[in-house]
Write a protein that holds these residues in place. Structure first.
Motif, PDB file in Angstrom:
ATOM      1  N   THR A  18       0.848  -1.186   0.000  1.00 26.61           N
ATOM      2  CA  THR A  18       0.000   0.000   0.000  1.00 26.61           C
ATOM      3  C   THR A  18       0.881   1.233   0.000  1.00 26.61           C
ATOM      4  OG1 THR A  18      -1.761   1.167   1.202  1.00 26.61           O
ATOM      5  CG2 THR A  18      -0.095   0.058   2.523  1.00 26.61           C
ATOM      6  N   ASP A  19       0.294   2.383  -0.316  1.00 24.39           N
ATOM      7  CA  ASP A  19       1.015   3.639  -0.140  1.00 24.39           C
ATOM      8  C   ASP A  19       1.165   3.922   1.352  1.00 24.39           C
ATOM      9  OD1 ASP A  19       0.838   3.859  -2.880  1.00 24.39           O
ATOM     10  OD2 ASP A  19      -0.781   5.341  -2.857  1.00 24.39           O
ATOM     11  N   LEU A  20       2.272   4.555   1.719  1.00 23.33           N
ATOM     12  CA  LEU A  20       2.469   5.000   3.098  1.00 23.33           C
ATOM     13  C   LEU A  20       2.825   6.480   3.097  1.00 23.33           C
ATOM     14  CD1 LEU A  20       4.457   2.102   4.844  1.00 23.33           C
ATOM     15  CD2 LEU A  20       2.042   2.684   5.069  1.00 23.33           C
ATOM     16  N   PRO A  21       2.012   7.324   3.747  1.00 26.10           N
ATOM     17  CA  PRO A  21       0.695   6.988   4.285  1.00 26.10           C
ATOM     18  C   PRO A  21      -0.301   6.710   3.161  1.00 26.10           C
ATOM     19  CG  PRO A  21       1.052   9.338   4.444  1.00 26.10           C
ATOM     20  CD  PRO A  21       2.343   8.756   3.955  1.00 26.10           C
ATOM     21  N   PRO A  22      -1.389   6.004   3.475  1.00 29.99           N
ATOM     22  CA  PRO A  22      -2.347   5.639   2.423  1.00 29.99           C
ATOM     23  C   PRO A  22      -3.220   6.801   1.964  1.00 29.99           C
ATOM     24  CG  PRO A  22      -3.043   4.783   4.548  1.00 29.99           C
ATOM     25  CD  PRO A  22      -1.692   5.360   4.760  1.00 29.99           C
ATOM     26  N   PHE A  23      -3.194   7.919   2.677  1.00 28.08           N
ATOM     27  CA  PHE A  23      -3.928   9.131   2.279  1.00 28.08           C
ATOM     28  C   PHE A  23      -3.241  10.307   2.963  1.00 28.08           C
ATOM     29  CE2 PHE A  23      -6.232   6.584   5.444  1.00 28.08           C
ATOM     30  CZ  PHE A  23      -6.020   7.343   6.578  1.00 28.08           C
ATOM     31  N   ASP A  24      -3.567  11.520   2.531  1.00 26.54           N
ATOM     32  CA  ASP A  24      -2.992  12.710   3.162  1.00 26.54           C
ATOM     33  C   ASP A  24      -3.442  12.768   4.621  1.00 26.54           C
ATOM     34  OD1 ASP A  24      -2.051  13.250   0.670  1.00 26.54           O
ATOM     35  OD2 ASP A  24      -3.369  14.967   0.277  1.00 26.54           O
ATOM     36  N   THR A  25      -2.477  12.925   5.534  1.00 24.19           N
ATOM     37  CA  THR A  25      -2.808  12.949   6.956  1.00 24.19           C
ATOM     38  C   THR A  25      -2.154  14.147   7.627  1.00 24.19           C
ATOM     39  OG1 THR A  25      -0.901  11.577   7.547  1.00 24.19           O
ATOM     40  CG2 THR A  25      -2.959  10.435   7.055  1.00 24.19           C
ATOM     41  N   VAL A  46      -6.745  22.499  10.458  1.00 22.40           N
ATOM     42  CA  VAL A  46      -6.489  22.365   9.035  1.00 22.40           C
ATOM     43  C   VAL A  46      -7.200  23.527   8.360  1.00 22.40           C
ATOM     44  CG1 VAL A  46      -8.450  20.776   8.723  1.00 22.40           C
ATOM     45  CG2 VAL A  46      -6.629  20.868   7.010  1.00 22.40           C
ATOM     46  N   VAL A  47      -6.502  24.209   7.446  1.00 27.15           N
ATOM     47  CA  VAL A  47      -7.032  25.447   6.869  1.00 27.15           C
ATOM     48  C   VAL A  47      -7.017  25.363   5.354  1.00 27.15           C
ATOM     49  CG1 VAL A  47      -6.272  26.802   8.857  1.00 27.15           C
ATOM     50  CG2 VAL A  47      -4.763  26.575   6.865  1.00 27.15           C
ATOM     51  N   SER A  48      -7.826  26.222   4.734  1.00 26.92           N
ATOM     52  CA  SER A  48      -7.885  26.327   3.281  1.00 26.92           C
ATOM     53  C   SER A  48      -7.797  27.794   2.901  1.00 26.92           C
ATOM     54  CB  SER A  48      -9.189  25.725   2.749  1.00 26.92           C
ATOM     55  OG  SER A  48      -9.290  25.890   1.344  1.00 26.92           O
ATOM     56  N   GLY A  97     -13.108  18.085  16.554  1.00 28.15           N
ATOM     57  CA  GLY A  97     -12.655  18.252  15.193  1.00 28.15           C
ATOM     58  C   GLY A  97     -12.589  16.935  14.447  1.00 28.15           C
ATOM     59  N   ILE A  98     -11.697  16.870  13.452  1.00 31.55           N
ATOM     60  CA  ILE A  98     -11.537  15.670  12.634  1.00 31.55           C
ATOM     61  C   ILE A  98     -10.555  14.743  13.347  1.00 31.55           C
ATOM     62  CG2 ILE A  98     -10.878  14.793  10.375  1.00 31.55           C
ATOM     63  CD1 ILE A  98     -11.378  17.596   9.257  1.00 31.55           C
ATOM     64  N   LEU A  99     -10.978  13.512  13.600  1.00 32.70           N
ATOM     65  CA  LEU A  99     -10.155  12.569  14.355  1.00 32.70           C
ATOM     66  C   LEU A  99      -9.591  11.481  13.447  1.00 32.70           C
ATOM     67  CD1 LEU A  99     -12.412  12.073  17.512  1.00 32.70           C
ATOM     68  CD2 LEU A  99     -10.580  13.753  17.142  1.00 32.70           C
ATOM     69  N   ALA A 100      -8.500  10.875  13.900  1.00 29.78           N
ATOM     70  CA  ALA A 100      -7.919   9.748  13.173  1.00 29.78           C
ATOM     71  C   ALA A 100      -8.862   8.561  13.232  1.00 29.78           C
ATOM     72  CB  ALA A 100      -6.567   9.375  13.777  1.00 29.78           C
ATOM     73  N   GLY A 101      -8.888   7.781  12.169  1.00 25.43           N
ATOM     74  CA  GLY A 101      -9.704   6.585  12.136  1.00 25.43           C
ATOM     75  C   GLY A 101     -11.088   6.796  11.580  1.00 25.43           C
ATOM     76  N   HIS A 102     -11.427   8.018  11.176  1.00 26.49           N
ATOM     77  CA  HIS A 102     -12.739   8.300  10.596  1.00 26.49           C
ATOM     78  C   HIS A 102     -12.613   8.450   9.091  1.00 26.49           C
ATOM     79  CE1 HIS A 102     -15.063   8.936  14.352  1.00 26.49           C
ATOM     80  NE2 HIS A 102     -13.850   9.183  14.835  1.00 26.49           N
ATOM     81  N   GLY A 103     -13.756   8.408   8.415  1.00 28.09           N
ATOM     82  CA  GLY A 103     -13.772   8.529   6.968  1.00 28.09           C
ATOM     83  C   GLY A 103     -13.353   9.912   6.509  1.00 28.09           C
ATOM     84  N   THR A 134      -3.721  14.584  15.120  1.00 25.65           N
ATOM     85  CA  THR A 134      -2.605  13.925  14.443  1.00 25.65           C
ATOM     86  C   THR A 134      -3.064  12.597  13.845  1.00 25.65           C
ATOM     87  OG1 THR A 134      -1.028  14.910  15.981  1.00 25.65           O
ATOM     88  CG2 THR A 134      -0.293  12.974  14.750  1.00 25.65           C
ATOM     89  N   GLY A 135      -2.723  12.365  12.586  1.00 28.35           N
ATOM     90  CA  GLY A 135      -3.082  11.131  11.911  1.00 28.35           C
ATOM     91  C   GLY A 135      -4.428  11.158  11.237  1.00 28.35           C
ATOM     92  N   ALA A 136      -5.208  12.239  11.429  1.00 31.49           N
ATOM     93  CA  ALA A 136      -6.528  12.326  10.796  1.00 31.49           C
ATOM     94  C   ALA A 136      -6.378  12.647   9.314  1.00 31.49           C
ATOM     95  CB  ALA A 136      -7.365  13.384  11.487  1.00 31.49           C
ATOM     96  N   ARG A 137      -7.396  12.271   8.567  1.00 37.81           N
ATOM     97  CA  ARG A 137      -7.377  12.466   7.120  1.00 37.81           C
ATOM     98  C   ARG A 137      -7.619  13.934   6.779  1.00 37.81           C
ATOM     99  NH1 ARG A 137     -10.128   8.200   2.981  1.00 37.81           N
ATOM    100  NH2 ARG A 137      -9.329   9.091   1.027  1.00 37.81           N
ATOM    101  N   ILE A 138      -6.860  14.455   5.829  1.00 40.69           N
ATOM    102  CA  ILE A 138      -6.959  15.857   5.429  1.00 40.69           C
ATOM    103  C   ILE A 138      -8.152  16.035   4.483  1.00 40.69           C
ATOM    104  CG2 ILE A 138      -5.799  17.723   4.180  1.00 40.69           C
ATOM    105  CD1 ILE A 138      -4.518  17.181   6.838  1.00 40.69           C
ATOM    106  N   PRO A 139      -9.000  17.047   4.727  1.00 36.39           N
ATOM    107  CA  PRO A 139     -10.122  17.288   3.805  1.00 36.39           C
ATOM    108  C   PRO A 139      -9.626  17.746   2.437  1.00 36.39           C
ATOM    109  CG  PRO A 139     -10.408  18.477   5.886  1.00 36.39           C
ATOM    110  CD  PRO A 139      -9.011  17.978   5.862  1.00 36.39           C
ATOM    111  N   ALA A 140     -10.428  17.517   1.437  1.00 39.34           N
ATOM    112  CA  ALA A 140     -10.096  18.003   0.102  1.00 39.34           C
ATOM    113  C   ALA A 140     -10.011  19.523   0.115  1.00 39.34           C
ATOM    114  CB  ALA A 140     -11.151  17.533  -0.895  1.00 39.34           C
ATOM    115  N   ASP A 141      -9.096  20.073  -0.672  1.00 38.19           N
ATOM    116  CA  ASP A 141      -8.867  21.508  -0.860  1.00 38.19           C
ATOM    117  C   ASP A 141      -8.175  22.173   0.323  1.00 38.19           C
ATOM    118  OD1 ASP A 141      -9.987  21.324  -3.350  1.00 38.19           O
ATOM    119  OD2 ASP A 141     -11.947  22.109  -2.747  1.00 38.19           O
TER     120      ASP A 141
END
Length: 568
Positions: free
Chosen positions: A138-145, A152-154, A196-202, A217-224
């Protein structure tokens, strides 16, 4: 009398006969025994008696001397130092293998058979060797974290702080992470609020420009989203609901992008790598539940000698067995599965049975490899039709070591000398490279270090000398510019000092690493090796202080250098 000594004695006797027959005076200078030993002196004395007792021509004495030596070599006259089933020490010295060649041959022998593979779950793989390359699943990390707790800001700030919810669309996109259990269905549209956004969630919903959300820490980064602001680097205006950054925000800061460490299919580790705790962690992160490993070599240890005690103090010519307690743990430290030592005494029949009954990959014997009256290893191996791969090594201590194999697919035999330090030399010369090959280890480059003192050498053989590592550190603040001597060890693959003759020059904050020989380096001694970090390989003729030499590191040597008195 040994063959080479006989030749020398005969030639000296013939020369003396010729001189006396021709009336030449006897040469002056050192007696023959000073150069050739007592056998040569006895031969000269015998020649003098022969010349004085006979008046015949010199050729008669020459013929008689040559005939006697020829008959002895042909076996018509018994040699008191030789038995038909036991090779003479002089013969084996002439067949001795050089130390570098013996070590290389042992390594090649261990790699000669096809590699065996055993699949183990991760919790059983520690200490084994990878039989196959480790490739990322798999990719490491498997998604942006997120790499930090914070927001997290936009877009540019200040940012409006809002409470996120996990969107239906985001949960469906969570499958991008690859195979694995589905996210908790109950997480759909569940408010995150202050956490906020926690690790282990969609995957959270897209983050609009100008917004900020708390993230762990370790949570998935939202798009944009384009950056993470650490908690200590941000300030929230509660009245206006705005987040202000205390420092400049750079795009991508504190975000671990997908595939930053590796991409699926990347080679992570080659076959032959030892499975350490860190390797187990990487393996699990890369998606593995088990590993293909090389089985650990199985080793039987046979302790020979009627004079050995297993407890108590020495008495009446009996001594404590030092090799039985030492050899097994040493071999285990090299990665082998070792059975309990079998104590056979000086019993040829028991040795023969133990060798033929063994189902191990390697049998290690202690003692009995020389040419003494109860040294049975060579005769038994000859009876069993074993192939002698190495029969004696040009090394001190440890010359009468051997490497053999009973059959094409049978166990290897490493015969160690009975003297303790000589046995250690045999372990490092033959057993270690053989076991590394059998276990599938990656060959490693020899480690070299500068020796601080002169190391005398043997005229023809390699010497192995116990040494200890020293690290000199210049600590101007702590010691007023004086060097602080310390003791340390550099393991294989460690960040060793480089430059010059293998060590950095000592200067302000500089480090110089070197080795110092230890006393008590006789073949029957263990006091030196017990305090050593390794053995220095001293080529024939010796080396001067400041010379770089190869170091055979001990399997328990520390891989991290340390110093005494100064840590700056």
């Amino acid at each position: 009398m040994r063959a080479a000594e006989e030749e020398l004695a005969v030639e000296q006797a013939l020369a003396l006969v010729r001189r006396q027959s021709s009336g030449e005076p006897r040469p002056t200078g050192r007696p023959a025994s000073a150069d050739q030993g007592p056998d040569a002196h006895r031969a000269v004395s015998a020649g003098q008696g022969c010349a004085a007792g006979r008046s015949g021509p010199a050729s008669e004495h020459e013929d008689a001397a040559r005939s006697s030596a020829s008959d002895r070599r042909a076996g018509r006259i018994p040699d008191p130092d030789h038995r038909a089933d036991r090779p003479r020490a002089q013969d084996r010295r002439e067949r001795s293998t050089s130390w570098p060649e013996a070590r290389a041959l042992a390594a090649r022998s261990g790699r000669g058979d096809p590699v065996r593979v055993r699949h183990l779950p991760l919790d059983q793989a520690l200490g084994h060797v990878l039989a196959e390359p480790l490739v990322a699943l798999t990719d490491l990390p498997p998604f942006d974290t997120s790499a930090m707790d914070g927001w997290v800001v936009s877009g540019p700030g200040p940012w409006t702080v809002r409470e996120p919810t996990v969107s239906e669309e985001g949960l469906e996109g969570a499958g991008d992470a690859g195979p694995g259990p589905s996210p908790d269905p109950g997480a759909k549209s569940r408010p995150v609020r202050d956490r906020g956004i926690l690790a282990g969630h969609g995957a959270p919903a897209r983050l609009p420009d100008g917004d900020a959300i708390r993230i762990a820490t370790g949570a998935r980064i939202p798009a944009d989203a384009n950056a993470v602001i650490r908690s200590e680097h941000g300030r929230v205006d509660e009245a206006k609901g705005l987040l202000h950054a205390r420092y400049r925000v750079n795009p991508g800061q504190d975000i671990r992008p997908r595939g930053q460490e590796c991409r699926s299919g990347d080679l992570l580790l080659p076959a032959g790598t030892v499975v350490t705790p860190a390797v187990l962690g990487l393996t699990a992160a890369a998606g593995y539940d088990g590993l293909a490993t090389v089985p650990r070599p199985r080793v039987d240890v046979l302790v020979l000698g009627d004079e050995l005690l297993t407890s108590g103090l020495p008495y009446d010519g009996l001594i404590r067995d030092a090799l039985g307690p030492m050899i097994g743990p040493w071999l285990r430290a090299l990665g082998a599965n070792v059975s309990s030592p079998q104590r056979l005494g000086d019993d040829a029949a028991a040795l023969r049975r133990a060798l033929t009954d063994s189902d191990a990959d390697l049998v290690v014997t202690t003692g009995g490899t020389a040419a003494g009256p109860v040294d049975h290893v060579h005769p038994v191996l000859s009876e069993l039709g074993a192939e002698l791969l190495v029969d004696g090594v040009a090394v001190r201590p440890g010359h009468p070591m051997l490497l053999a194999r009973l059959e094409a697919a049978g166990p290897f035999i490493v015969g160690l000398p009975g003297n303790p330090l000589a046995a250690v030399a045999g372990l490092l010369t033959l057993a270690e490279p053989l076991l590394h090959g059998l276990a599938g280890h990656v060959p490693y480059e020899p480690y070299r270090a500068v020796v601080r003192d002169e190391l005398p050498g043997h005229p023809h053989d390699t010497r192995l000398v116990p040494v200890v590592h020293r690290v000199a550190v210049s600590c101007h603040e702590a010691t007023g510019g004086r060097e602080s001597g310390g003791r340390g060890a550099w393991g294989r693959g460690a960040d060793r000092p480089t430059g010059g003759a293998g060590a950095r020059d000592v200067g302000t904050g500089g480090v110089a690493e070197y080795v110092v020989p230890l006393r008590y380096d006789g073949p029957a001694m263990l006091r030196g090796i017990a305090a050593a970090d390794g053995l220095a390989v001293v080529p024939p003729g010796g080396v001067r202080s400041g010379t770089e030499v190869e170091i055979l590191e001990l399997p328990w040597a520390s891989v991290t250098p340390w110093t005494e008195g100064c840590f700056t």
